[in-house]
Motif scaffolding. Structure first.
Motif, PDB file in Angstrom:
ATOM      1  N   ARG A 383      -6.544   0.065  -7.600  1.00  0.00           N
ATOM      2  CA  ARG A 383      -7.064  -1.299  -7.480  1.00  0.00           C
ATOM      3  C   ARG A 383      -6.065  -2.302  -8.062  1.00  0.00           C
ATOM      4  O   ARG A 383      -6.424  -3.202  -8.805  1.00  0.00           O
ATOM      5  N   ASP A 384      -4.803  -2.132  -7.669  1.00  0.00           N
ATOM      6  CA  ASP A 384      -3.708  -2.962  -8.187  1.00  0.00           C
ATOM      7  C   ASP A 384      -3.159  -3.824  -7.046  1.00  0.00           C
ATOM      8  O   ASP A 384      -2.276  -3.388  -6.290  1.00  0.00           O
ATOM      9  N   PRO A 385      -3.651  -5.047  -6.878  1.00  0.00           N
ATOM     10  CA  PRO A 385      -3.199  -5.892  -5.758  1.00  0.00           C
ATOM     11  C   PRO A 385      -1.696  -6.154  -5.764  1.00  0.00           C
ATOM     12  O   PRO A 385      -1.069  -6.204  -4.692  1.00  0.00           O
ATOM     13  N   LEU A 421     -10.871  -4.725  -1.561  1.00  0.00           N
ATOM     14  CA  LEU A 421     -10.093  -5.671  -2.359  1.00  0.00           C
ATOM     15  C   LEU A 421      -9.918  -7.026  -1.670  1.00  0.00           C
ATOM     16  O   LEU A 421      -9.113  -7.844  -2.107  1.00  0.00           O
ATOM     17  N   LEU A 422     -10.642  -7.250  -0.592  1.00  0.00           N
ATOM     18  CA  LEU A 422     -10.434  -8.467   0.189  1.00  0.00           C
ATOM     19  C   LEU A 422     -10.912  -9.740  -0.514  1.00  0.00           C
ATOM     20  O   LEU A 422     -10.683 -10.839  -0.003  1.00  0.00           O
ATOM     21  N   THR A 423     -11.553  -9.614  -1.663  1.00  0.00           N
ATOM     22  CA  THR A 423     -11.886 -10.822  -2.430  1.00  0.00           C
ATOM     23  C   THR A 423     -10.644 -11.416  -3.084  1.00  0.00           C
ATOM     24  O   THR A 423     -10.643 -12.582  -3.488  1.00  0.00           O
ATOM     25  N   GLN A 426      -4.321 -12.522  -2.396  1.00  0.00           N
ATOM     26  CA  GLN A 426      -3.110 -11.828  -1.953  1.00  0.00           C
ATOM     27  C   GLN A 426      -3.436 -10.778  -0.900  1.00  0.00           C
ATOM     28  O   GLN A 426      -2.721 -10.636   0.107  1.00  0.00           O
ATOM     29  N   ILE A 427      -4.507 -10.033  -1.131  1.00  0.00           N
ATOM     30  CA  ILE A 427      -4.898  -8.986  -0.187  1.00  0.00           C
ATOM     31  C   ILE A 427      -5.394  -9.607   1.114  1.00  0.00           C
ATOM     32  O   ILE A 427      -5.127  -9.096   2.205  1.00  0.00           O
ATOM     33  N   GLN A 428      -6.102 -10.721   1.024  1.00  0.00           N
ATOM     34  CA  GLN A 428      -6.533 -11.425   2.238  1.00  0.00           C
ATOM     35  C   GLN A 428      -5.340 -11.823   3.091  1.00  0.00           C
ATOM     36  O   GLN A 428      -5.339 -11.650   4.322  1.00  0.00           O
TER      37      GLN A 428
END
Length: 443
Positions: A383-385, A421-423, A426-428
């Motif tokens: 869980r490391d963006p 992780l889409l919240t 960066q991931i979005q």
């Protein structure tokens, strides 16, 4: 929305009916990439497929035909307004760019494949002529001599080197097609048994190269066709190692599509063939690597590790262990292969060290992209963006630069794991860029 070409017209209707490219492909029974080629205008659906497509899109066959071949005034007098209505658009289409050269070349190559496949089967049925008469006929018709065979072999090796260094693999396909045409011509003529065997071997070599090019371009059905012909030609040439490699490449398509149960029996056959081959070559070790990936996909850690240990025995072989063409495994990929297997098994603790070691090696762009994708996947587990974005952004850059379907497929495989992780902004952004890349690649 401007309906600028066939892609937009067809895509508009697809979207109006609630389909993605993937779901429409599943509905009509084709590969995902085929829908993109329909929308681009590079390929026109065959007549037998059209009723199913029309049904999915809620069109009559006549409306589908209109939608697939728009012109400024519409085909057969159909107005541009009517065409826009069929597509579900509110703005008129304009003249599309119907660039079909690539697809015509591909069809031409596949016709050559079919012809060569027939030529591989014919001699056994036409062997009534004695060797003396065959050789006399060969002398009259200009049979291939040993010097020509040696030159063909050198050119094959050269084509593999060109492929290895080409940033866009599809650029090599016309050269492969030309060489296959020459070899096919040789197979048409009466030859001595030894020369025919060598021509079959060289054809099997090039079929595998053609398959690699198609595989890189996301054309898995075409690649499988090439590997099947390579296996047939290898059998005719009586070369177990070449035959085993053709089967392994065929199995790898199933591995890549995560159909591990289908890959396992093919790889077992390949391993049996390799045991009849040259013990000094690395054939059986390469097969073991692909088996390790298969066991990892099946969740069998112990079998995976045993296969990786078998592959590592390549380091005890004496040089040369490969030919740089259809067989290129020398153990230099072991670190990245271990990392990939451990990522698949959900063991990032084991994977990271192997992948970091792999990055220190001299990797091709495609191989490096695979390692970076696996490192991004470790970031998903943690869980490391920052780690995900750092590595995946580098893979995106490689995909844009090379146009490799293999690299795009790596990112497509990573994308579903980003959902939790889409919240994160960066991931979005990363997810949006992957979507854009996949869309442009399909088009």
């Amino acid at each position: 929305m401007f309906m600028g070409d066939r892609r937009e017209a067809f895509a508009a209707r697809r979207e109006l009916m609630g389909y993605t490219q993937e779901s429409l492909a599943a509905a009509v029974g084709v590969e995902f990439s085929t829908v993109g080629r329909w929308e681009r205008g590079d390929l026109t659906p065959q007549p037998y497929r059209r009723p199913r497509i029309a049904k999915a899109l809620g069109l009559t066959l006549e409306e589908l035909g209109t939608l697939l071949a728009p012109t400024p005034s519409g085909p057969n007098g159909t107005s541009a307004v009517a065409l826009a209505q069929i597509a579900g658009a509110d703005v008129l289409p304009v003249q599309p760019d119907l660039a079909e050269t690539d697809d015509m070349n591909r069809r031409d190559l596949l016709r050559l494949f079919s012809m060569t496949g027939a030529l591989l089967a014919l001699p056994a049925a036409e062997s009534a002529v004695c060797d003396a008469e065959r050789l006399a006929a060969a002398a009259r018709t200009g049979a291939v001599d040993s010097t020509a065979v040696a030159e063909f072999e050198q050119l094959n090796s050269h084509l593999w080197r060109v492929y290895a260094f080409a940033s866009t693999k599809s650029q090599v396909l016309p050269l492969v097609r030309a060489q296959l045409d020459v070899l096919s011509e040789g197979l048409r003529r009466p030859q001595s048994p030894a020369t025919r065997q060598r021509l079959c071997e060289l054809s099997a070599d090039l079929f595998q190269l053609a398959g690699e090019i198609f595989f890189d371009g996301d054309r898995y059905t075409d690649a499988a066709h090439c590997y099947t012909l390579a296996a047939t030609a290898s059998k005719e040439a009586n070369t177990p190692d070449l035959w085993a490699c053709a089967l392994t490449r065929h199995a790898f398509i199933a591995v890549y599509e995560r159909r591990f149960n289908e890959a396992a029996p093919i790889l077992e056959l390949a391993a049996d063939l390799a045991r009849r081959g040259n013990p000094g070559l690395s054939t059986r070790h390469w097969i073991a690597v692909v088996q390790a990936e298969t066991f990892a996909g099946l969740g069998d850690l112990d079998a995976c590790q045993r296969a990786l240990d078998t592959a590592a025995e390549v380091q005890h072989l004496q040089e040369p262990v490969h030919n740089g063409g259809w067989l290129r495994f020398d153990g230099s990929r072991l670190a990245e292969e271990r990392g990939t297997c451990y990522v698949t098994l959900g063991r990032p603790d084991l994977a990271e060290a192997a992948l970091t070691d792999a990055l220190a090696g001299n990797l091709t762009a495609r191989r490096k992209a695979g390692v970076l994708t696996d490192l991004a996947m470790i970031g998903v587990h943690r869980r490391d963006p920052d780690q995900i974005v750092n590595y995946a952004s580098a893979v995106l850059a490689t995909a844009r630069q090379t146009g490799s379907g293999v690299v795009v497929r790596k990112l497509r495989g990573l994308q579903p794991h980003l959902a939790p992780l889409l919240t994160n902004q960066q991931i979005q952004q990363l997810d949006a860029e992957i979507n854009s890349l996949i869309g442009s690649h399909a088009a």
